[in-house]
Write an enzyme that holds these catalytic residues in place. Structure first.
Site, PDB file in Angstrom:
ATOM      1  N   HIS A  11     -43.797 -45.877   3.647  1.00  0.00           N
ATOM      2  CA  HIS A  11     -43.624 -46.293   5.043  1.00  0.00           C
ATOM      3  C   HIS A  11     -43.020 -45.193   5.904  1.00  0.00           C
ATOM      4  CE1 HIS A  11     -45.493 -49.969   4.619  1.00  0.00           C
ATOM      5  NE2 HIS A  11     -44.482 -50.760   4.342  1.00  0.00           N
ATOM      6  N   ASP A  58     -34.130 -53.191   9.444  1.00  0.00           N
ATOM      7  CA  ASP A  58     -34.727 -54.335  10.136  1.00  0.00           C
ATOM      8  C   ASP A  58     -35.840 -54.973   9.302  1.00  0.00           C
ATOM      9  OD1 ASP A  58     -33.109 -53.649  12.175  1.00  0.00           O
ATOM     10  OD2 ASP A  58     -34.695 -53.000  13.548  1.00  0.00           O
ATOM     11  N   GLU A 106     -27.711 -55.062  18.079  1.00  0.00           N
ATOM     12  CA  GLU A 106     -28.817 -54.147  18.385  1.00  0.00           C
ATOM     13  C   GLU A 106     -29.163 -54.329  19.859  1.00  0.00           C
ATOM     14  OE1 GLU A 106     -32.368 -53.724  16.113  1.00  0.00           O
ATOM     15  OE2 GLU A 106     -31.322 -53.307  14.238  1.00  0.00           O
TER      16      GLU A 106
HETATM   17  C1  LIG Z   1     -41.886 -51.703   9.847  1.00  0.00           C
HETATM   18  C2  LIG Z   1     -40.819 -50.708   9.495  1.00  0.00           C
HETATM   19  C3  LIG Z   1     -39.537 -50.934   9.933  1.00  0.00           C
HETATM   20  C4  LIG Z   1     -38.524 -50.022   9.618  1.00  0.00           C
HETATM   21  N1  LIG Z   1     -37.261 -50.306  10.019  1.00  0.00           N
HETATM   22  C5  LIG Z   1     -36.271 -49.465   9.700  1.00  0.00           C
HETATM   23  C6  LIG Z   1     -34.930 -49.756  10.060  1.00  0.00           C
HETATM   24  O1  LIG Z   1     -34.629 -50.763  10.672  1.00  0.00           O
HETATM   25  N2  LIG Z   1     -33.978 -48.871   9.711  1.00  0.00           N
HETATM   26  C7  LIG Z   1     -34.254 -47.740   9.015  1.00  0.00           C
HETATM   27  O2  LIG Z   1     -33.335 -46.993   8.696  1.00  0.00           O
HETATM   28  N3  LIG Z   1     -35.519 -47.450   8.664  1.00  0.00           N
HETATM   29  C8  LIG Z   1     -36.517 -48.267   9.001  1.00  0.00           C
HETATM   30  N4  LIG Z   1     -37.791 -47.962   8.655  1.00  0.00           N
HETATM   31  C9  LIG Z   1     -38.051 -46.641   8.082  1.00  0.00           C
HETATM   32  C10 LIG Z   1     -37.844 -46.644   6.589  1.00  0.00           C
HETATM   33  O3  LIG Z   1     -36.490 -46.733   6.250  1.00  0.00           O
HETATM   34  C11 LIG Z   1     -38.360 -45.353   5.986  1.00  0.00           C
HETATM   35  O4  LIG Z   1     -39.685 -45.130   6.385  1.00  0.00           O
HETATM   36  C12 LIG Z   1     -38.282 -45.394   4.472  1.00  0.00           C
HETATM   37  O5  LIG Z   1     -38.579 -44.136   3.993  1.00  0.00           O
HETATM   38  C13 LIG Z   1     -39.269 -46.349   3.936  1.00  0.00           C
HETATM   39  O6  LIG Z   1     -39.102 -46.526   2.544  1.00  0.00           O
HETATM   40  P1  LIG Z   1     -40.345 -46.326   1.610  1.00  0.00           P
HETATM   41  O7  LIG Z   1     -40.048 -47.066   0.360  1.00  0.00           O
HETATM   42  O8  LIG Z   1     -41.602 -46.651   2.281  1.00  0.00           O
HETATM   43  O9  LIG Z   1     -40.212 -44.748   1.377  1.00  0.00           O
HETATM   44  P2  LIG Z   1     -41.348 -43.633   1.347  1.00  0.00           P
HETATM   45  O10 LIG Z   1     -41.958 -43.501   2.679  1.00  0.00           O
HETATM   46  O11 LIG Z   1     -42.270 -43.887   0.224  1.00  0.00           O
HETATM   47  O12 LIG Z   1     -40.456 -42.363   1.034  1.00  0.00           O
HETATM   48  C14 LIG Z   1     -39.555 -41.894   2.005  1.00  0.00           C
HETATM   49  C15 LIG Z   1     -38.847 -40.635   1.518  1.00  0.00           C
HETATM   50  O13 LIG Z   1     -38.034 -40.970   0.407  1.00  0.00           O
HETATM   51  C16 LIG Z   1     -38.432 -40.245  -0.744  1.00  0.00           C
HETATM   52  N5  LIG Z   1     -38.306 -41.188  -1.858  1.00  0.00           N
HETATM   53  C17 LIG Z   1     -38.948 -42.370  -2.045  1.00  0.00           C
HETATM   54  N6  LIG Z   1     -38.490 -42.964  -3.158  1.00  0.00           N
HETATM   55  C18 LIG Z   1     -37.557 -42.131  -3.673  1.00  0.00           C
HETATM   56  C19 LIG Z   1     -36.722 -42.174  -4.819  1.00  0.00           C
HETATM   57  N7  LIG Z   1     -36.731 -43.211  -5.664  1.00  0.00           N
HETATM   58  N8  LIG Z   1     -35.873 -41.139  -5.044  1.00  0.00           N
HETATM   59  C20 LIG Z   1     -35.815 -40.086  -4.190  1.00  0.00           C
HETATM   60  N9  LIG Z   1     -36.589 -39.982  -3.095  1.00  0.00           N
HETATM   61  C21 LIG Z   1     -37.436 -41.004  -2.840  1.00  0.00           C
HETATM   62  C22 LIG Z   1     -39.848 -39.794  -0.469  1.00  0.00           C
HETATM   63  O14 LIG Z   1     -40.170 -38.630  -1.185  1.00  0.00           O
HETATM   64  C23 LIG Z   1     -39.785 -39.549   1.030  1.00  0.00           C
HETATM   65  O15 LIG Z   1     -39.201 -38.314   1.319  1.00  0.00           O
HETATM   66  C24 LIG Z   1     -38.817 -48.844   8.905  1.00  0.00           C
HETATM   67  C25 LIG Z   1     -40.131 -48.621   8.483  1.00  0.00           C
HETATM   68  C26 LIG Z   1     -41.119 -49.541   8.756  1.00  0.00           C
HETATM   69  C27 LIG Z   1     -42.497 -49.295   8.268  1.00  0.00           C
END
Ligand SMILES: Cc1cc2nc3c(=O)[nH]c(=O)nc-3n(C[C@H](O)[C@H](O)[C@H](O)COP(=O)(O)OP(=O)(O)OC[C@H]3O[C@@H](n4cnc5c(N)ncnc54)[C@H](O)[C@@H]3O)c2cc1C
Length: 411
Positions: free
Chosen positions: A84, A147, A265
């Site tokens: 994400h 969120d 917020e």
């Molecule tokens: C609808 C939506 C709402 C959101 N709302 C918020 C919010 O309210 N607050 C907020 O802070 N963020 C928010 N986000 C953003 C979100 O926190 C980040 O995009 C986060 O990275 C998503 O987690 P993911 O599992 O998809 O990670 P990924 O996108 O898969 O990875 C993100 C990063 O983390 C690294 N990574 C992933 N897993 C690991 C691991 N196990 N160890 C080490 N590194 C790792 C990846 O290499 C990359 O650099 C939101 C995103 C979306 C899509």
């Protein structure tokens, strides 16, 4: 007989990698490659050579160890949670993407410790929604959230994990006791503020550049059962920010035993960012049209302050009075205050229904050019004038939610 053709071994990976037992879980098929070459933002496309579906932490260790030792064909590794991210943070060109979600097939990777020091041990691949549901079985839950809850623990801890609770508890990265990390050398290191603290501080918010989180120990608190969820509309940005800043300053110092709010917020309301948007629908049809007509007739931009107060059976009788006290003296537009009473889970999981609606209309899988900014307090009025009342008012095609809320530097 038609022989199924095997895809050739990618030239960017050493042939010797195939001899590892873990290589059986490396995928080079087009589905795996296409899944790992894009993300939620859809702004970047980066093609990896392979995707590892790890069965265990050991698979990750073996891959990283091999890559560290391999001088013939060096290749990079990226951990991917839910993907994400917005700009390819979980991708790697010609390397191996570790699809952390594959670890989830091992059950039992969310373990609540209910002793005096309340915490939960969670696999880095786990979704926050699953952590919430599991911990609630014990009447407890983490205290700092994002969120949206369909994100992995490793993914948000590699960013910050910010939401309306951050003013009170700090972002998610300030709410971790301990991590297990697979380092760049392929060693598993347990770290905390007191043990291997450099690694601990680097990995938290480290965008996966300092190691792969395989376990996080997260503090827990007794969970409330319900939430008073309030939105108030403002015409004036200075009144809006002043009230937001006042509300986050109370935080236990409110006098008369006031604990303060649990969540603060805020957001912008414009004709293209309407009061009910995909993040949550809050207003009744009548309220919605009242707000929209205010927007159309007089003002291009309104500000919406959003707060929440948690409660349970012990505070059921006092929560309304406490909330009234907290909101007394705020400068929202008279009459434009709206309250909902929802379960704790429905409040934390509020973005999910909007996601499902967008998915059903095929609108989830589109580019998301999002931007997150910290603006210093000293420049927030310039930002309002230049961006909210400048660029946004003049644009006819900037659609989507815009959140604005204050953060305490000390957190
Ligand atoms: C609808 C939506 C709402 C959101 N709302 C918020 C919010 O309210 N607050 C907020 O802070 N963020 C928010 N986000 C953003 C979100 O926190 C980040 O995009 C986060 O990275 C998503 O987690 P993911 O599992 O998809 O990670 P990924 O996108 O898969 O990875 C993100 C990063 O983390 C690294 N990574 C992933 N897993 C690991 C691991 N196990 N160890 C080490 N590194 C790792 C990846 O290499 C990359 O650099 C939101 C995103 C979306 C899509």
């Amino acid at each position: 007989m038609i022989r199924k053709q095997r895809r050739p071994w990618p030239s960017s990976l050493p042939l010797e990698l195939q001899s590892l037992e873990m290589a059986a879980r490396l995928r080079v098929d087009s589905n795996a490659i296409s899944m790992a070459s894009t993300d939620f933002g859809k702004l970047s496309r980066v093609i990896p050579a392979a995707v590892l579906d790890p069965l265990s932490e050991e698979d990750i260790v073996n891959l990283v160890r091999f890559s560290y030792a391999s001088s013939s064909v060096p290749f990079s590794i990226a951990a991917k949670g839910q993907g994400h991210s917005l700009r390819g943070q979980a991708m790697t060109q010609g390397g191996v993407v570790v699809d952390m979600r594959a670890l989830n097939i091992n059950n039992g990777r969310i373990n609540v410790n209910g002793s005096a020091n309340l915490y939960v041990d969670v696999g880095g691949e786990q979704l926050w929604i699953d952590v919430l549901n599991e911990t609630l079985q014990y009447g407890v839950s983490p205290r700092s959230w994002t969120d949206y809850l369909y994100l992995t623990v490793g993914g948000t801890l590699s960013n910050a994990g910010i939401s309306g609770q951050s003013f009170r508890h700090g972002p998610q990265i300030s709410n971790v006791y301990e991590l297990d990390v697979v380092t760049g050398r392929g060693e598993v290191v347990t770290c905390s503020r007191d043990m291997n603290s450099e690694l601990f501080c680097a990995v938290l918010g480290g965008l996966g550049q300092f190691g792969i989180i395989t376990r996080a120990r997260i503090p827990l608190e007794p969970a409330p059962s319900r939430v008073k969820w309030v939105r108030m509309l403002y015409l004036d940005f200075s009144a809006f920010t002043r009230d937001q800043e006042y509300l986050i300053s109370i935080n236990g110092n409110g006098g008369q035993g006031m604990k303060g709010l649990d969540y603060v917020e805020g957001s912008l309301v414009t004709s293209l960012s309407p009061p009910n948007n995909w993040r949550s629908s809050f207003f009744s049809l009548a309220d919605h049209s009242r707000i929209t007509s205010l927007l159309e007739t007089k003002h291009g931009v309104l500000y919406c302050l959003e707060v929440a107060k948690y409660y349970d059976h012990l505070t059921l009788d006092t929560v309304d009075e406490e909330l009234d006290l907290l909101l007394t003296g705020l400068s929202f537009i008279p009459g434009l205050i709206f309250t909902k009473d929802v379960s704790y889970v429905d409040f934390l999981n509020r973005v999910r229904s909007g996601e499902l609606q967008l998915r059903s209309k095929g609108m989830w899988d589109v580019p998301h050019p999002w931007l997150n900014l910290f603006v210093p307090k000293s420049r927030i009025f310039d930002f309002d004038a230049g961006v909210f009342n400048g660029i946004l008012r003049q644009s006819s095609n900037l659609v989507g939610p815009i959140l604005v809320y204050p953060m305490l530097r000390s957190k």
